[in-house]
Design a protein around this motif. Structure first.
Motif, PDB file in Angstrom:
ATOM      1  N   VAL A  17      59.838  82.411  94.780  1.00  0.00           N
ATOM      2  CA  VAL A  17      60.353  83.134  93.947  1.00  0.00           C
ATOM      3  C   VAL A  17      61.963  82.249  93.103  1.00  0.00           C
ATOM      4  CG1 VAL A  17      61.632  84.956  92.678  1.00  0.00           C
ATOM      5  CG2 VAL A  17      59.845  85.502  94.515  1.00  0.00           C
ATOM      6  N   SER A  18      62.447  81.914  93.781  1.00  0.00           N
ATOM      7  CA  SER A  18      63.747  80.846  93.131  1.00  0.00           C
ATOM      8  C   SER A  18      63.755  79.884  92.944  1.00  0.00           C
ATOM      9  CB  SER A  18      65.176  80.893  94.084  1.00  0.00           C
ATOM     10  OG  SER A  18      64.693  79.610  95.591  1.00  0.00           O
ATOM     11  N   GLY A  19      61.986  78.877  92.936  1.00  0.00           N
ATOM     12  CA  GLY A  19      61.804  77.581  92.796  1.00  0.00           C
ATOM     13  C   GLY A  19      61.015  78.224  91.410  1.00  0.00           C
ATOM     14  N   ASN A  20      60.715  79.559  91.411  1.00  0.00           N
ATOM     15  CA  ASN A  20      60.111  79.728  89.940  1.00  0.00           C
ATOM     16  C   ASN A  20      60.663  80.280  88.990  1.00  0.00           C
ATOM     17  OD1 ASN A  20      57.107  79.677  90.970  1.00  0.00           O
ATOM     18  ND2 ASN A  20      57.349  81.826  91.390  1.00  0.00           N
ATOM     19  N   VAL A  21      62.144  80.409  89.097  1.00  0.00           N
ATOM     20  CA  VAL A  21      63.051  81.175  88.684  1.00  0.00           C
ATOM     21  C   VAL A  21      63.484  79.332  88.476  1.00  0.00           C
ATOM     22  CG1 VAL A  21      65.047  81.962  88.684  1.00  0.00           C
ATOM     23  CG2 VAL A  21      63.217  83.213  89.504  1.00  0.00           C
ATOM     24  N   ALA A  22      63.882  78.455  89.185  1.00  0.00           N
ATOM     25  CA  ALA A  22      64.430  77.367  88.388  1.00  0.00           C
ATOM     26  C   ALA A  22      64.068  76.998  87.377  1.00  0.00           C
ATOM     27  CB  ALA A  22      64.917  77.012  89.924  1.00  0.00           C
ATOM     28  N   ALA A  23      62.335  76.621  87.516  1.00  0.00           N
ATOM     29  CA  ALA A  23      61.296  75.944  87.009  1.00  0.00           C
ATOM     30  C   ALA A  23      61.235  76.295  85.209  1.00  0.00           C
ATOM     31  CB  ALA A  23      59.905  75.731  87.860  1.00  0.00           C
ATOM     32  N   LYS A  24      61.456  77.815  85.373  1.00  0.00           N
ATOM     33  CA  LYS A  24      61.550  78.804  83.873  1.00  0.00           C
ATOM     34  C   LYS A  24      62.562  78.042  83.210  1.00  0.00           C
ATOM     35  CE  LYS A  24      58.547  82.614  84.714  1.00  0.00           C
ATOM     36  NZ  LYS A  24      57.615  83.526  84.591  1.00  0.00           N
ATOM     37  N   GLN A  25      63.955  78.102  84.298  1.00  0.00           N
ATOM     38  CA  GLN A  25      64.803  78.127  83.495  1.00  0.00           C
ATOM     39  C   GLN A  25      65.237  75.962  83.196  1.00  0.00           C
ATOM     40  OE1 GLN A  25      68.121  78.956  86.059  1.00  0.00           O
ATOM     41  NE2 GLN A  25      68.134  80.958  85.606  1.00  0.00           N
ATOM     42  N   GLN A  26      64.412  75.846  83.466  1.00  0.00           N
ATOM     43  CA  GLN A  26      64.587  73.989  83.342  1.00  0.00           C
ATOM     44  C   GLN A  26      63.639  74.006  81.766  1.00  0.00           C
ATOM     45  OE1 GLN A  26      63.298  71.339  86.473  1.00  0.00           O
ATOM     46  NE2 GLN A  26      64.268  69.406  85.302  1.00  0.00           N
ATOM     47  N   ALA A  27      62.583  74.665  81.998  1.00  0.00           N
ATOM     48  CA  ALA A  27      61.570  74.793  81.486  1.00  0.00           C
ATOM     49  C   ALA A  27      62.772  75.259  79.781  1.00  0.00           C
ATOM     50  CB  ALA A  27      60.631  75.088  81.524  1.00  0.00           C
ATOM     51  N   GLN A  28      63.016  76.099  79.974  1.00  0.00           N
ATOM     52  CA  GLN A  28      64.247  76.839  78.324  1.00  0.00           C
ATOM     53  C   GLN A  28      64.843  75.955  77.837  1.00  0.00           C
ATOM     54  OE1 GLN A  28      65.153  79.979  80.014  1.00  0.00           O
ATOM     55  NE2 GLN A  28      63.683  81.486  79.488  1.00  0.00           N
ATOM     56  N   ALA A  29      65.623  75.132  79.313  1.00  0.00           N
ATOM     57  CA  ALA A  29      66.553  74.606  78.783  1.00  0.00           C
ATOM     58  C   ALA A  29      65.407  73.472  78.115  1.00  0.00           C
ATOM     59  CB  ALA A  29      67.516  73.901  80.083  1.00  0.00           C
ATOM     60  N   GLN A  30      65.393  72.357  78.360  1.00  0.00           N
ATOM     61  CA  GLN A  30      64.298  71.245  77.900  1.00  0.00           C
ATOM     62  C   GLN A  30      63.170  72.314  76.307  1.00  0.00           C
ATOM     63  OE1 GLN A  30      61.086  70.406  80.701  1.00  0.00           O
ATOM     64  NE2 GLN A  30      62.742  68.886  81.260  1.00  0.00           N
ATOM     65  N   GLN A  31      62.875  73.246  76.599  1.00  0.00           N
ATOM     66  CA  GLN A  31      62.679  73.401  75.038  1.00  0.00           C
ATOM     67  C   GLN A  31      64.144  73.556  73.871  1.00  0.00           C
ATOM     68  OE1 GLN A  31      60.886  77.293  75.322  1.00  0.00           O
ATOM     69  NE2 GLN A  31      58.640  76.148  76.323  1.00  0.00           N
ATOM     70  N   ALA A  32      64.762  74.440  74.581  1.00  0.00           N
ATOM     71  CA  ALA A  32      66.123  74.421  73.525  1.00  0.00           C
ATOM     72  C   ALA A  32      66.583  73.122  72.834  1.00  0.00           C
ATOM     73  CB  ALA A  32      67.651  75.324  74.264  1.00  0.00           C
ATOM     74  N   ALA A  33      66.779  71.467  73.810  1.00  0.00           N
ATOM     75  CA  ALA A  33      67.463  70.541  74.307  1.00  0.00           C
ATOM     76  C   ALA A  33      66.748  70.633  73.238  1.00  0.00           C
ATOM     77  CB  ALA A  33      67.307  70.008  75.267  1.00  0.00           C
ATOM     78  N   LEU A  34      65.732  69.800  72.750  1.00  0.00           N
ATOM     79  CA  LEU A  34      64.469  69.664  72.118  1.00  0.00           C
ATOM     80  C   LEU A  34      64.673  69.679  70.135  1.00  0.00           C
ATOM     81  CD1 LEU A  34      60.973  69.451  74.279  1.00  0.00           C
ATOM     82  CD2 LEU A  34      62.970  67.205  73.384  1.00  0.00           C
ATOM     83  N   ALA A  35      64.899  71.731  70.660  1.00  0.00           N
ATOM     84  CA  ALA A  35      65.302  72.324  69.664  1.00  0.00           C
ATOM     85  C   ALA A  35      66.598  71.566  69.031  1.00  0.00           C
ATOM     86  CB  ALA A  35      65.128  73.868  69.540  1.00  0.00           C
ATOM     87  N   ASP A  36      67.593  71.457  69.457  1.00  0.00           N
ATOM     88  CA  ASP A  36      69.085  70.957  69.111  1.00  0.00           C
ATOM     89  C   ASP A  36      68.520  69.778  68.390  1.00  0.00           C
ATOM     90  OD1 ASP A  36      70.156  73.341  70.055  1.00  0.00           O
ATOM     91  OD2 ASP A  36      70.789  72.185  71.743  1.00  0.00           O
ATOM     92  N   GLN A  37      68.142  68.697  69.190  1.00  0.00           N
ATOM     93  CA  GLN A  37      67.917  67.784  68.627  1.00  0.00           C
ATOM     94  C   GLN A  37      66.751  67.367  67.353  1.00  0.00           C
ATOM     95  OE1 GLN A  37      65.376  65.244  71.409  1.00  0.00           O
ATOM     96  NE2 GLN A  37      65.893  63.208  70.265  1.00  0.00           N
ATOM     97  N   ALA A  38      65.798  68.253  67.091  1.00  0.00           N
ATOM     98  CA  ALA A  38      64.943  68.215  66.483  1.00  0.00           C
ATOM     99  C   ALA A  38      66.086  68.683  64.468  1.00  0.00           C
ATOM    100  CB  ALA A  38      63.902  69.041  65.974  1.00  0.00           C
ATOM    101  N   ARG A  39      66.919  69.884  65.294  1.00  0.00           N
ATOM    102  CA  ARG A  39      67.600  70.238  64.320  1.00  0.00           C
ATOM    103  C   ARG A  39      69.534  69.247  63.572  1.00  0.00           C
ATOM    104  NH1 ARG A  39      69.781  74.912  67.569  1.00  0.00           N
ATOM    105  NH2 ARG A  39      67.937  75.454  68.225  1.00  0.00           N
TER     106      ARG A  39
END
Length: 107
Positions: A28-50
């Motif tokens: 469960v903690s591994g799944n949570v960490a993976a989701k948080q990492q994916a969200q952080a990557q998406q946010a970084a890509l969105a920031d880079q696009a902006r």
């Protein structure tokens, strides 16, 4: 002979239950960490696009508008009227209009 009855799962049962609980918690903690990492990557890509869009907008704003070519011919009054119409429509800024008018009038 009378054997006393055990109460509870015993040592092996307790160890097995602990292993299952620990494994589940790790998964469960591994799944949570993976989701948080994916969200952080998406946010970084969105920031880079902006940032790229803002930089492109700044570059576009910094580029000067295309200069108005000096008209060829002798119809100065008609050319001034066309420039004035372009200026009123917003196609020419005040500075561009003044520069084009100065060229037409030979100033």
């Amino acid at each position: 002979m009378f054997r006393p009855r055990r109460r509870g799962p015993g040592l092996i049962g307790t160890a097995a239950r602990t292993a299952v609980i620990a494994g589940t918690a790790t998964r469960v903690s591994g799944n949570v960490a993976a989701k948080q990492q994916a969200q952080a990557q998406q946010a970084a890509l969105a920031d880079q696009a902006r940032v790229q869009q803002a930089a492109a907008a700044q570059v576009a704003a910094a580029q000067p508008a295309a200069p108005v070519p000096a008209p060829q011919g002798g119809d100065t009054l008609g050319d001034l009227e066309r420039l004035a119409a372009l200026h009123q429509q917003g196609a020419l800024t005040d500075g561009e209009f003044a520069a084009a008018k100065a060229r037409l009038l030979g100033l």
